[in-house]
Design a protein around this motif. Structure first.
Motif, PDB file in Angstrom:
ATOM      1  N   SER A   2       0.833  -1.193   0.000  1.00 37.91           N
ATOM      2  CA  SER A   2       0.000   0.000   0.000  1.00 37.91           C
ATOM      3  C   SER A   2       0.874   1.252   0.000  1.00 37.91           C
ATOM      4  CB  SER A   2      -0.940  -0.006   1.207  1.00 37.91           C
ATOM      5  OG  SER A   2      -0.213  -0.093   2.398  1.00 37.91           O
ATOM      6  N   GLU A   3       0.238   2.359  -0.281  1.00 41.50           N
ATOM      7  CA  GLU A   3       0.958   3.628  -0.388  1.00 41.50           C
ATOM      8  C   GLU A   3       0.924   4.372   0.945  1.00 41.50           C
ATOM      9  OE1 GLU A   3       0.291   7.810  -2.765  1.00 41.50           O
ATOM     10  OE2 GLU A   3      -0.279   5.943  -3.758  1.00 41.50           O
ATOM     11  N   PHE A   4       2.036   5.003   1.302  1.00 40.82           N
ATOM     12  CA  PHE A   4       2.102   5.790   2.526  1.00 40.82           C
ATOM     13  C   PHE A   4       1.157   6.975   2.408  1.00 40.82           C
ATOM     14  CE2 PHE A   4       3.918   9.326   4.990  1.00 40.82           C
ATOM     15  CZ  PHE A   4       3.925   8.737   6.253  1.00 40.82           C
ATOM     16  N   LYS A   5       0.361   7.180   3.449  1.00 40.12           N
ATOM     17  CA  LYS A   5      -0.594   8.281   3.453  1.00 40.12           C
ATOM     18  C   LYS A   5      -0.547   8.945   4.825  1.00 40.12           C
ATOM     19  CE  LYS A   5      -4.835   7.041   3.434  1.00 40.12           C
ATOM     20  NZ  LYS A   5      -6.195   6.606   3.151  1.00 40.12           N
ATOM     21  N   ARG A   6      -0.392  10.240   4.851  1.00 38.93           N
ATOM     22  CA  ARG A   6      -0.435  10.970   6.116  1.00 38.93           C
ATOM     23  C   ARG A   6      -1.857  10.936   6.653  1.00 38.93           C
ATOM     24  NH1 ARG A   6       3.239  16.438   5.141  1.00 38.93           N
ATOM     25  NH2 ARG A   6       5.058  15.348   4.320  1.00 38.93           N
ATOM     26  N   GLU A   7      -1.958  10.674   7.946  1.00 41.43           N
ATOM     27  CA  GLU A   7      -3.263  10.598   8.586  1.00 41.43           C
ATOM     28  C   GLU A   7      -3.280  11.504   9.811  1.00 41.43           C
ATOM     29  OE1 GLU A   7      -4.090   5.836   7.915  1.00 41.43           O
ATOM     30  OE2 GLU A   7      -3.336   6.555   9.829  1.00 41.43           O
ATOM     31  N   ARG A   8      -4.445  11.974  10.143  1.00 39.58           N
ATOM     32  CA  ARG A   8      -4.615  12.694  11.399  1.00 39.58           C
ATOM     33  C   ARG A   8      -4.955  11.643  12.448  1.00 39.58           C
ATOM     34  NH1 ARG A   8      -8.552  17.713  13.089  1.00 39.58           N
ATOM     35  NH2 ARG A   8      -7.562  17.974  15.115  1.00 39.58           N
ATOM     36  N   ARG A   9      -3.951  11.237  13.223  1.00 40.33           N
ATOM     37  CA  ARG A   9      -4.115  10.145  14.177  1.00 40.33           C
ATOM     38  C   ARG A   9      -4.103  10.609  15.627  1.00 40.33           C
ATOM     39  NH1 ARG A   9      -0.500   5.120  12.712  1.00 40.33           N
ATOM     40  NH2 ARG A   9      -1.819   4.355  14.385  1.00 40.33           N
ATOM     41  N   VAL A  68       9.424   9.307   9.135  1.00 36.09           N
ATOM     42  CA  VAL A  68       8.253   8.488   9.466  1.00 36.09           C
ATOM     43  C   VAL A  68       7.899   7.591   8.292  1.00 36.09           C
ATOM     44  CG1 VAL A  68       5.762   8.576   9.955  1.00 36.09           C
ATOM     45  CG2 VAL A  68       7.343  10.095  11.182  1.00 36.09           C
ATOM     46  N   GLN A  69       7.927   8.137   7.089  1.00 44.21           N
ATOM     47  CA  GLN A  69       7.602   7.339   5.905  1.00 44.21           C
ATOM     48  C   GLN A  69       8.616   6.218   5.706  1.00 44.21           C
ATOM     49  OE1 GLN A  69       6.820   9.567   2.333  1.00 44.21           O
ATOM     50  NE2 GLN A  69       6.653   7.736   1.073  1.00 44.21           N
ATOM     51  N   GLU A  70       9.882   6.492   5.912  1.00 39.96           N
ATOM     52  CA  GLU A  70      10.918   5.449   5.782  1.00 39.96           C
ATOM     53  C   GLU A  70      10.674   4.294   6.735  1.00 39.96           C
ATOM     54  OE1 GLU A  70      14.833   7.133   6.203  1.00 39.96           O
ATOM     55  OE2 GLU A  70      14.496   8.564   4.585  1.00 39.96           O
ATOM     56  N   VAL A  71      10.341   4.623   7.972  1.00 45.92           N
ATOM     57  CA  VAL A  71      10.048   3.563   8.962  1.00 45.92           C
ATOM     58  C   VAL A  71       8.819   2.778   8.537  1.00 45.92           C
ATOM     59  CG1 VAL A  71       9.340   3.138  11.350  1.00 45.92           C
ATOM     60  CG2 VAL A  71      11.168   4.786  10.867  1.00 45.92           C
ATOM     61  N   TRP A  72       7.774   3.471   8.103  1.00 42.23           N
ATOM     62  CA  TRP A  72       6.550   2.818   7.652  1.00 42.23           C
ATOM     63  C   TRP A  72       6.861   1.862   6.497  1.00 42.23           C
ATOM     64  CZ3 TRP A  72       3.857   2.732   3.036  1.00 42.23           C
ATOM     65  CH2 TRP A  72       2.561   2.187   3.092  1.00 42.23           C
ATOM     66  N   GLU A  73       7.605   2.341   5.510  1.00 36.04           N
ATOM     67  CA  GLU A  73       7.930   1.508   4.340  1.00 36.04           C
ATOM     68  C   GLU A  73       8.777   0.303   4.741  1.00 36.04           C
ATOM     69  OE1 GLU A  73       9.638   4.369   1.667  1.00 36.04           O
ATOM     70  OE2 GLU A  73       7.662   5.016   0.936  1.00 36.04           O
ATOM     71  N   ALA A  74       9.708   0.481   5.678  1.00 35.05           N
ATOM     72  CA  ALA A  74      10.550  -0.625   6.131  1.00 35.05           C
ATOM     73  C   ALA A  74       9.749  -1.700   6.853  1.00 35.05           C
ATOM     74  CB  ALA A  74      11.658  -0.093   7.035  1.00 35.05           C
ATOM     75  N   ASN A  75       8.616  -1.307   7.434  1.00 35.31           N
ATOM     76  CA  ASN A  75       7.802  -2.244   8.198  1.00 35.31           C
ATOM     77  C   ASN A  75       6.671  -2.881   7.399  1.00 35.31           C
ATOM     78  OD1 ASN A  75       8.966  -2.297  10.895  1.00 35.31           O
ATOM     79  ND2 ASN A  75       8.475  -0.137  10.922  1.00 35.31           N
ATOM     80  N   GLN A  76       6.517  -2.531   6.149  1.00 35.57           N
ATOM     81  CA  GLN A  76       5.488  -3.123   5.316  1.00 35.57           C
ATOM     82  C   GLN A  76       5.784  -4.615   5.130  1.00 35.57           C
ATOM     83  OE1 GLN A  76       2.471  -1.607   3.998  1.00 35.57           O
ATOM     84  NE2 GLN A  76       3.238  -0.531   5.790  1.00 35.57           N
ATOM     85  N   GLY A  77       4.787  -5.428   5.298  1.00 28.36           N
ATOM     86  CA  GLY A  77       4.944  -6.868   5.109  1.00 28.36           C
ATOM     87  C   GLY A  77       5.498  -7.584   6.324  1.00 28.36           C
TER      88      GLY A  77
END
Length: 79
Positions: A2-9, A68-77
């Motif tokens: 999936s694609e990284f998307k900024r969210e209001r969390r 943040v995006q780099e960490v997210w992408e590294a954790n995909q899968g």
């Protein structure tokens, strides 16, 4: 993948803004609500929430998002 998307969390209120914008009663209500949320986390066995906030006018704002995006992408899968 999936694609990284900024969210209001998270809900964030700057202390200076709270002090300026809210009445004493409003501040007591806000504090009581935050206590309830913290207590709920505790009941769920979660640690206190600790965060870093970087305002958009800071020079490292985009760098922080990139990190943040780099960490997210590294954790995909990895789930």
């Amino acid at each position: 993948m999936s694609e990284f998307k900024r969210e209001r969390r998270y809900l964030v209120a700057k202390v200076r803004d709270v002090e300026a914008a809210l009445s004493d009663d409003d501040k007591r209500q806000l504090s009581a609500l935050m206590d309830k949320v913290e207590h709920h986390r505790e009941q769920q066995g979660k640690p206190p929430l600790e965060c870093v906030v970087v305002e958009s006018d800071w020079p490292n704002y985009q760098e922080t998002w990139d990190s943040v995006q780099e960490v997210w992408e590294a954790n995909q899968g990895k789930a």
